[in-house]
Scaffold this active site. Structure first.
Site, PDB file in Angstrom:
ATOM      1  N   TYR A 135       0.822  -1.211   0.000  1.00  0.00           N
ATOM      2  CA  TYR A 135       0.000   0.000   0.000  1.00  0.00           C
ATOM      3  C   TYR A 135       0.859   1.267   0.000  1.00  0.00           C
ATOM      4  O   TYR A 135       0.486   2.272  -0.574  1.00  0.00           O
ATOM      5  CB  TYR A 135      -0.914   0.026   1.231  1.00  0.00           C
ATOM      6  CG  TYR A 135      -2.230  -0.679   1.051  1.00  0.00           C
ATOM      7  CD1 TYR A 135      -2.287  -2.045   0.847  1.00  0.00           C
ATOM      8  CD2 TYR A 135      -3.414   0.038   1.113  1.00  0.00           C
ATOM      9  CE1 TYR A 135      -3.509  -2.689   0.713  1.00  0.00           C
ATOM     10  CE2 TYR A 135      -4.639  -0.596   0.978  1.00  0.00           C
ATOM     11  CZ  TYR A 135      -4.676  -1.962   0.779  1.00  0.00           C
ATOM     12  OH  TYR A 135      -5.883  -2.583   0.646  1.00  0.00           O
ATOM     13  N   LYS A 154       3.062 -15.118   3.851  1.00  0.00           N
ATOM     14  CA  LYS A 154       3.375 -15.929   2.667  1.00  0.00           C
ATOM     15  C   LYS A 154       4.884 -16.166   2.687  1.00  0.00           C
ATOM     16  O   LYS A 154       5.608 -15.867   1.729  1.00  0.00           O
ATOM     17  CB  LYS A 154       2.895 -15.185   1.402  1.00  0.00           C
ATOM     18  CG  LYS A 154       2.975 -15.980   0.115  1.00  0.00           C
ATOM     19  CD  LYS A 154       1.978 -17.120   0.019  1.00  0.00           C
ATOM     20  CE  LYS A 154       2.216 -17.935  -1.253  1.00  0.00           C
ATOM     21  NZ  LYS A 154       1.420 -19.185  -1.290  1.00  0.00           N
ATOM     22  N   ASP A 211      -2.794 -18.262   1.640  1.00  0.00           N
ATOM     23  CA  ASP A 211      -3.701 -19.049   0.787  1.00  0.00           C
ATOM     24  C   ASP A 211      -4.435 -20.095   1.623  1.00  0.00           C
ATOM     25  O   ASP A 211      -5.647 -20.286   1.495  1.00  0.00           O
ATOM     26  CB  ASP A 211      -2.948 -19.687  -0.403  1.00  0.00           C
ATOM     27  CG  ASP A 211      -1.674 -20.418  -0.002  1.00  0.00           C
ATOM     28  OD1 ASP A 211      -1.224 -20.284   1.160  1.00  0.00           O
ATOM     29  OD2 ASP A 211      -1.121 -21.146  -0.858  1.00  0.00           O
ATOM     30  N   ASP A 257      -6.684  -6.840   4.184  1.00  0.00           N
ATOM     31  CA  ASP A 257      -7.764  -6.237   3.383  1.00  0.00           C
ATOM     32  C   ASP A 257      -8.627  -7.339   2.778  1.00  0.00           C
ATOM     33  O   ASP A 257      -9.852  -7.318   2.861  1.00  0.00           O
ATOM     34  CB  ASP A 257      -7.146  -5.374   2.276  1.00  0.00           C
ATOM     35  CG  ASP A 257      -8.195  -4.725   1.385  1.00  0.00           C
ATOM     36  OD1 ASP A 257      -9.209  -4.232   1.921  1.00  0.00           O
ATOM     37  OD2 ASP A 257      -8.002  -4.729   0.151  1.00  0.00           O
ATOM     38  N   ASP A 261     -12.672  -8.880   4.085  1.00  0.00           N
ATOM     39  CA  ASP A 261     -13.868  -8.940   3.225  1.00  0.00           C
ATOM     40  C   ASP A 261     -14.429 -10.354   3.211  1.00  0.00           C
ATOM     41  O   ASP A 261     -15.639 -10.570   3.263  1.00  0.00           O
ATOM     42  CB  ASP A 261     -13.529  -8.536   1.774  1.00  0.00           C
ATOM     43  CG  ASP A 261     -13.783  -7.059   1.502  1.00  0.00           C
ATOM     44  OD1 ASP A 261     -13.592  -6.245   2.432  1.00  0.00           O
ATOM     45  OD2 ASP A 261     -14.153  -6.711   0.355  1.00  0.00           O
TER      46      ASP A 261
END
Ligand code: IPM
Ligand code: MG
Length: 348
Positions: free
Chosen positions: A135, A185, A217, A241, A245
């Site tokens: 970001y 990750k 994942d 983020d 959701d």
């Protein structure tokens, strides 16, 4: 307490009205101020986060934020897009710790995208780092040697950034069920390997918290397979983020999830995790509950008013248990009717 209301774009102003109703009903001694932000500010002043808005934000104890994003401005230069307002506020105010709780409300089990028996176990908190990652790394579009355009966004985390968010997450786990899952990750990314190493170092201070690690994942998969396994999840800006959701649909609707963005001190910004939803804005059908629950988080964290926060949360839970549903949950109640229902539950 000084509260700044930043309604923003799309459904932001509609749902903000309902949060204000709840605040009025509580009759708390607060000073309210308002300012333009996002596309609304860009249209009026040429900048999504005008200096006046930033100054008011810096002076506020708590900021209640609606949403930013307006398709009319999707093609303006990136630094002037509505979304830059929220990113700018997070950076300028040092709001590095984003708390995104997801808990199943009684009566909503059948609204989840998951089977009711899987969904009913959801009670988790995503602690998302908010000041770093892709970001805020260097970004741009450049020409390669062979003459094609190449977009890039640098992913980076400093160990101090990882350490401070890890402390927030460990302390949150101490106040809950004592389990922390760090999502990264690390099998592919150096950024994630450093993240993992630093989280392990910080864990030495919290022998009462059980720490685990999960690749992002796998975390996305586990969140729909068995979300009840999670207590506190700590992760970086981008993964947080996405996973938040996803968690929202597991509890039934993205219109239900509130969030707090906190600095080292008491100051914070509170917003629903959903966006401006331009497709439904102006129709009076948006779900105001995430906005109202964000007000509860504001009173709890920036106002030290646990009693009022708990009152709002109980009122929202009652409204849902009573079967009140907006369009997002397959019902017919509009934005204002849902806000009114929360107010009468508060008083009832
Ligand atoms: C969120 C939003 C923002 C983000 C956007 C509007 C910049 O999706 O708060 O989750 O990506 O952080
Ligand atoms: Mg998001």
């Amino acid at each position: 307490m000084k509260i700044l209301l930043l309604a923003g774009d799309g459904i932001g102003p509609e749902i903000m009205v309902e949060a204000e109703k709840v605040l009025t009903a509580l009759a708390l001694p607060v000073m309210l101020d308002r300012a333009l932000v996002g596309g609304a500010a860009y249209a009026a002043t040429g900048h999504p986060l005008p200096p006046e808005t930033l100054a008011k934000a810096k002076a506020a104890d708590g900021i209640l934020f609606g949403a930013v994003g307006d398709p009319r401005f999707d093609s303006v230069e990136r630094h002037l897009r509505p979304e830059q307002a929220i990113l700018g506020l997070r950076a300028e105010l040092g709001l590095f710790a984003n708390l995104r709780p997801a808990k199943m409300f009684a009566g909503l089990e059948d609204s989840s995208a998951l089977r009711p028996e899987v969904a009913s176990a959801i009670d988790l908190l995503i602690v998302r780092e908010l000041n770093g990652d892709v970001y805020f790394g260097e970004k741009g579009t450049r020409m390669t040697a062979s003459g094609e355009r190449e977009g890039y966004d640098i992913m980076a985390y400093r160990e101090s950034e990882v350490r401070r968010i890890a402390h927030v997450a460990f302390r949150a786990a101490q106040g809950r069920r004592g389990r922390l899952c760090s999502v990264d990750k690390a099998n592919v990314l150096e950024t994630s390997q450093l993240w993992r190493d630093v989280v392990v170092e910080v864990a030495a201070d919290y022998s009462d918290v059980a720490l685990s690690h999960m690749y992002v994942d796998n975390a996305a998969m586990q969140l729909v397979r068995n979300p009840g396994q999670f207590d506190v999840v700590v992760t970086g800006n981008l993964f947080g983020d996405i996973l938040s959701d996803q968690a929202s649909m597991c509890v039934g609707s993205i219109g239900l999830l509130a969030s707090a963005s906190l600095s080292e001190g008491k100051q914070g910004l509170y917003e629903p995790i959903h966006g401006s939803a331009p497709d439904i804005s102006g129709q009076g059908v948006a779900n105001p509950l995430a906005m109202i629950l964000s007000l509860a988080m504001l009173l709890r964290h920036s106002g030290d008013d646990e009693a009022s926060a708990a009152r709002i949360e109980a009122a929202v839970a009652k409204v849902l248990a009573d079967g009140c549903r907006g369009a997002d949950l397959g019902g017919t109640m509009g934005t204002a009717a849902l806000g009114d229902a929360v107010v009468s539950a508060l008083n009832g």
